[in-house]
Design an enzyme around this catalytic site. Structure first.
Site, PDB file in Angstrom:
ATOM      1  N   GLY A 155       0.794  -1.234   0.000  1.00 18.66           N
ATOM      2  CA  GLY A 155       0.000   0.000   0.000  1.00 18.66           C
ATOM      3  C   GLY A 155       0.821   1.276   0.000  1.00 18.66           C
ATOM      4  O   GLY A 155       0.271   2.371   0.101  1.00 18.66           O
ATOM      5  N   ARG A 212      -2.933  13.412  -5.588  1.00 13.34           N
ATOM      6  CA  ARG A 212      -3.352  13.621  -6.973  1.00 13.34           C
ATOM      7  C   ARG A 212      -4.715  14.297  -6.996  1.00 13.34           C
ATOM      8  O   ARG A 212      -5.511  14.129  -6.068  1.00 13.34           O
ATOM      9  CB  ARG A 212      -3.470  12.283  -7.706  1.00 13.34           C
ATOM     10  CG  ARG A 212      -2.253  11.411  -7.588  1.00 13.34           C
ATOM     11  CD  ARG A 212      -2.230  10.356  -8.661  1.00 13.34           C
ATOM     12  NE  ARG A 212      -3.208   9.293  -8.455  1.00 13.34           N
ATOM     13  CZ  ARG A 212      -3.203   8.169  -9.156  1.00 13.34           C
ATOM     14  NH1 ARG A 212      -2.302   7.987 -10.108  1.00 13.34           N
ATOM     15  NH2 ARG A 212      -4.104   7.222  -8.929  1.00 13.34           N
ATOM     16  N   ARG A 219     -11.674   4.713 -14.070  1.00 17.09           N
ATOM     17  CA  ARG A 219     -10.927   4.142 -15.197  1.00 17.09           C
ATOM     18  C   ARG A 219     -11.819   3.171 -15.958  1.00 17.09           C
ATOM     19  O   ARG A 219     -12.855   2.730 -15.437  1.00 17.09           O
ATOM     20  CB  ARG A 219      -9.737   3.322 -14.668  1.00 17.09           C
ATOM     21  CG  ARG A 219      -8.886   4.022 -13.705  1.00 17.09           C
ATOM     22  CD  ARG A 219      -8.630   3.174 -12.446  1.00 17.09           C
ATOM     23  NE  ARG A 219      -7.993   4.032 -11.431  1.00 17.09           N
ATOM     24  CZ  ARG A 219      -6.706   4.251 -11.380  1.00 17.09           C
ATOM     25  NH1 ARG A 219      -5.902   3.602 -12.186  1.00 17.09           N
ATOM     26  NH2 ARG A 219      -6.187   5.084 -10.509  1.00 17.09           N
ATOM     27  N   ASP A 289      -6.748  -0.556 -16.754  1.00 19.81           N
ATOM     28  CA  ASP A 289      -6.922   0.020 -15.418  1.00 19.81           C
ATOM     29  C   ASP A 289      -6.164   1.336 -15.284  1.00 19.81           C
ATOM     30  O   ASP A 289      -6.251   1.992 -14.247  1.00 19.81           O
ATOM     31  CB  ASP A 289      -6.485  -0.963 -14.327  1.00 19.81           C
ATOM     32  CG  ASP A 289      -5.107  -1.545 -14.575  1.00 19.81           C
ATOM     33  OD1 ASP A 289      -4.917  -2.190 -15.615  1.00 19.81           O
ATOM     34  OD2 ASP A 289      -4.210  -1.346 -13.741  1.00 19.81           O
ATOM     35  N   ASN A 290      -5.420   1.728 -16.309  1.00 22.16           N
ATOM     36  CA  ASN A 290      -4.706   3.002 -16.279  1.00 22.16           C
ATOM     37  C   ASN A 290      -5.277   3.991 -17.290  1.00 22.16           C
ATOM     38  O   ASN A 290      -4.628   4.982 -17.630  1.00 22.16           O
ATOM     39  CB  ASN A 290      -3.212   2.787 -16.546  1.00 22.16           C
ATOM     40  CG  ASN A 290      -2.525   2.057 -15.399  1.00 22.16           C
ATOM     41  OD1 ASN A 290      -3.008   2.073 -14.274  1.00 22.16           O
ATOM     42  ND2 ASN A 290      -1.412   1.409 -15.685  1.00 22.16           N
ATOM     43  N   ASP A 299      -1.915   7.662 -13.993  1.00 23.03           N
ATOM     44  CA  ASP A 299      -0.970   6.684 -13.438  1.00 23.03           C
ATOM     45  C   ASP A 299       0.392   6.760 -14.116  1.00 23.03           C
ATOM     46  O   ASP A 299       0.701   6.015 -15.050  1.00 23.03           O
ATOM     47  CB  ASP A 299      -1.531   5.258 -13.544  1.00 23.03           C
ATOM     48  CG  ASP A 299      -2.345   4.906 -12.307  1.00 23.03           C
ATOM     49  OD1 ASP A 299      -2.643   5.826 -11.518  1.00 23.03           O
ATOM     50  OD2 ASP A 299      -2.684   3.732 -12.129  1.00 23.03           O
TER      51      ASP A 299
HETATM   52  P1  AMP Z   1       0.082   0.329 -11.117  1.00 18.74           P
HETATM   53  O1  AMP Z   1       1.157  -0.482 -11.725  1.00 18.74           O
HETATM   54  O2  AMP Z   1       0.604   1.371 -10.147  1.00 18.74           O
HETATM   55  O3  AMP Z   1      -0.864   0.919 -12.117  1.00 18.74           O
HETATM   56  O4  AMP Z   1      -0.757  -0.655 -10.197  1.00 18.74           O
HETATM   57  C1  AMP Z   1      -1.431  -1.781 -10.682  1.00 18.74           C
HETATM   58  C2  AMP Z   1      -2.239  -2.375  -9.560  1.00 18.74           C
HETATM   59  O5  AMP Z   1      -1.380  -2.809  -8.514  1.00 18.74           O
HETATM   60  C3  AMP Z   1      -3.224  -1.428  -8.912  1.00 18.74           C
HETATM   61  O6  AMP Z   1      -4.348  -2.152  -8.529  1.00 18.74           O
HETATM   62  C4  AMP Z   1      -2.471  -0.913  -7.733  1.00 18.74           C
HETATM   63  O7  AMP Z   1      -3.310  -0.450  -6.707  1.00 18.74           O
HETATM   64  C5  AMP Z   1      -1.695  -2.133  -7.300  1.00 18.74           C
HETATM   65  N1  AMP Z   1      -0.457  -1.768  -6.609  1.00 18.74           N
HETATM   66  C6  AMP Z   1       0.706  -1.344  -7.147  1.00 18.74           C
HETATM   67  N2  AMP Z   1       1.616  -1.115  -6.197  1.00 18.74           N
HETATM   68  C7  AMP Z   1       1.027  -1.407  -5.016  1.00 18.74           C
HETATM   69  C8  AMP Z   1       1.454  -1.378  -3.651  1.00 18.74           C
HETATM   70  N3  AMP Z   1       2.691  -1.022  -3.308  1.00 18.74           N
HETATM   71  N4  AMP Z   1       0.569  -1.756  -2.721  1.00 18.74           N
HETATM   72  C9  AMP Z   1      -0.677  -2.141  -3.039  1.00 18.74           C
HETATM   73  N5  AMP Z   1      -1.137  -2.190  -4.304  1.00 18.74           N
HETATM   74  C10 AMP Z   1      -0.299  -1.837  -5.280  1.00 18.74           C
HETATM   75 MG    MG Z   2      -2.468   1.831 -12.201  1.00 14.55          MG
END
Ligand code: AMP
Ligand code: MG
Length: 553
Positions: A155, A212, A219, A289-290, A299
């Protein structure tokens, strides 16, 4: 004696005393369980989630521009406002939550993802009222701790990736590219464990949180997950909310409303991607999702800006083999992603014809926007003459033939507009090739054959400009001004961000502040800032973070 003219000083409020709203909570299906343990959360659009407090918040950066737009004052050290931006406190009316979404990652359905480390605090009614732009702005903390969607992760976010998101969000806005914004960058005082190279060598890094800001962070994946799990009623409520809150000009009672909405998402996405191509932005992880339903760049992870022109280039080392999200792939990937959103809307519409028609809007609008922007980059009124397509292909072929910095070439080109600048006045061979030489990473790569092709291309370009000058009665100065308004001089190149990161990790925030200042006016030459407009130095070619990056954040 006349009184001095009053100066307009914006009245900036204390975030901690600013009332927030939470309309989204009432509008959407909410998780009945407050348990933050990672789990499957069927049926709902969001889960209530509280940020996990951090030990020692420190304001590392603040966007004065966005602060003024929102009417919010820069928080003082130790203030209640800073505590809110760190996730240690809430402002009145805030009802924080994590959104549930799924997504297609690298072409495959990935199931439930959701805000694993982003927590939306609340909605700030726009200080401009209902007339201008959005009626409210969501403030969202990224890196604020675990939520039901954290899966196996912590998180949290590290300073390096948070600083990159902060810098690029505000730089993109200044570049005129639709984007989510960033208000603050807060150091948490806590260490975060990351395996940056995914090679088993994890190390601790300083943690940080970005606040942000966007009218919404919804999304494509928010809609996809309801469709994928057959949650028709939730899907319907989410679409109704989206229309009411973010597309109020669409008549929601019209059975074709979802189609009108999809058309607009297609149009906005097309314009966004055309801007990406204009400034050489590569998102790096265009998973569904982005993808924002407002057509905002969303993102910022392993993104980058094209330096040497290469349509196959991606900054994302995780995508190095497939190059699915390389620069030149982005227009078609956006359409593929939109098709996934269209698929998610199937339960709400009759048949597929309307969905296909809406998707066609993407092609139309992207084609038009891209042509208009390409013409503007070249200082031309249009690119509609016979042979123009081939002529443009030749330009991009030449840029790709040797490693030629795309932003520098386009920016330098305006010096060749006939009738302005020293280069155009000299009219000799060296002057003609000056924009190319300024952009080459290795001058020896410009052999005689390539130089001849360049001369031919540039001479034709000068004839086109001369033609426009005589027939449109435009002035050379105006053409230069128009070109310089779309060809940025300063970009958040990865190595510049990395230099700011290296210093910030040592407690020196001056390079970050200097970079932010320059990037606020990316089209205006700024005295003493030449280094920010230069080619990427050789040392940065292979250094991690300076050209290519992993997804680790
Ligand atoms: P992202 O690559 O940042 O677009 O994230 C892709 C997915 O992974 C999303 O659902 C994020 O919330 C989750 N995510 C990425 N990094 C973390 C983290 N450090 N803790 C919890 N969830 C993460
Ligand atoms: Mg993302």
């Amino acid at each position: 004696m006349s009184a001095p003219a009053p100066t307009l000083v914006p009245v900036l409020r204390d975030l901690a005393a600013t009332p927030f709203e939470a309309q989204v909570i009432a509008a959407l299906p909410v998780d009945a369980d407050d348990d933050p343990t990672p789990r499957a959360v069927p049926g709902v659009s969001l889960s209530r989630a509280r940020p996990t407090p951090v030990v020692s918040p420190q304001l590392l950066a603040w966007s004065d521009a966005l602060g003024e737009e929102l009417g919010l004052a820069r928080p003082a050290p130790g203030s209640a406002a800073l505590a809110i931006l760190a996730g240690n406190a809430l402002a009145p009316g805030m009802q924080p939550y994590a959104a549930r979404y799924g997504g297609h990652q690298f072409g495959r359905w990935a199931g439930q993802l959701g805000d694993g480390r982003a927590i939306t605090l609340g909605e700030l009614p726009s200080p401009m009222g209902d007339g201008a732009g959005a009626t409210a702005y969501e403030l969202q903390l990224k890196g604020a701790g675990m939520t039901p969607y954290s899966r196996h992760a912590d998180g949290r976010a590290v300073l390096r990736s948070s600083l990159r998101e902060f810098v690029c969000s505000e730089a993109m806005h200044a570049l005129g590219v639709p984007t989510t914004r960033a208000l603050s960058l807060v150091g948490t005082g806590e260490a975060v464990l990351r395996d940056m190279f995914y090679d088993g060598n994890a190390r601790t890094e300083p943690g940080a949180i970005v606040c942000r800001v966007a009218p919404t962070f919804l999304r494509f994946g928010n809609y996809e997950i309801h469709a994928a799990f057959g949650e028709r009623e939730s899907l319907q409520r989410l679409v109704a909310h989206t229309l009411r809150r973010h597309y109020p000009h669409i008549d929601a009672s019209d059975p074709a409303a979802p189609l009108h909405w999809l058309s607009e998402v297609c149009e906005r996405t097309a314009v966004m991607v055309a801007h990406w191509m204009r400034v050489g932005f590569v998102h790096g992880v265009m998973n569904t999702d982005n993808m924002s339903i407002l057509g905002l760049t969303l993102d910022y992870g392993p993104y980058g800006f094209l330096e040497g022109y290469d349509p196959q280039w991606t900054p994302n080392t995780t995508d190095a083999a497939g190059r699915r999200y390389a620069y030149g792939q982005q227009p078609q990937i956006a359409l593929w992603n939109l098709s996934r959103l269209a698929g998610a809307l199937r339960p709400l519409v009759d048949g597929d014809d309307g969905l296909h028609a809406a998707l066609e809007r993407y092609r139309d609008v992207f084609g038009r926007a891209h042509r208009t922007m390409s013409a503007a980059k070249l200082g031309l009124g249009s690119l509609a003459e016979p042979g123009d397509v081939e002529w443009l292909d030749e330009l991009y072929g030449l840029l790709a033939a040797t490693e030629t910095d795309m932003p520098i070439f386009f920016r330098q080109l305006s010096a060749l507009v006939p009738g302005v600048g020293a280069a155009s006045a000299r009219g000799d061979d060296a002057a003609l090739l000056a924009p190319v030489r300024a952009a080459l990473y290795d001058p020896d790569t410009l052999d005689a054959a390539l130089a001849a092709r360049w001369r031919q291309w540039l001479s034709r370009w000068q004839r086109r400009i001369t033609h426009d000058l005589t027939h449109e009665k435009s002035s050379a100065e105006l053409i230069v001004a128009r070109m310089d308004a779309v060809n940025p001089l300063y970009l958040p190149r990865n190595y510049l961000a990395q230099e700011a990161i290296d210093a910030a990790e040592q407690g020196d925030l001056a390079p970050l502040q200097a970079l932010m200042r320059v990037l606020q006016r990316p089209y205006a030459a700024q005295a003493g800032c030449e280094a920010y407009a230069a080619r990427r130095p050789e040392w940065a070619r292979q250094r991690p973070g300076c050209s290519a990056l992993s997804c680790s954040s």
